[in-house]
Design a protein around this motif. Sequence first.
Motif: not given
Length: 120
Positions: A100-120
């Motif tokens: 982060r630019s404000d605290t200079l602390a480092s953290f892991g961040h997750w995005g929201q999931g996005t669904l991938v569907t593959v049909s055979s």
Amino acid sequence: VQLQASGGGSVQAGGSLRLSCAASGSISSIYAMGWYRQRPGQQREVVSVILNDGRTNYADAVKGRFTISRDNAKNTVYLQMNSLQAEDTAVYYCYANIRRSDTLASFGHWGQGTLVTVSS
């Protein structure tokens, strides 16, 4: 800090999709960015990671089919998925280790999931 993922959808086996994930907020730097996935009934697993120097790593299951890249100027990571298989069906999550630019602390961040569907 937020991660916004996009690009999921439905595709037939053998097709392609491109996922994108953009980080925004008080960002000083991003060390690692990557993609994880959670297949039905299974735990979340790493798909691919890219470091800020461009080094990449891939899960064996996707080597040769998926390509990860990042645009450091846009704080965005991409996952080009080719030759998709039914086994690739999952919710895909992006991840970033952000200083982060404000605290200079480092953290892991997750995005929201996005669904991938593959049909055979």
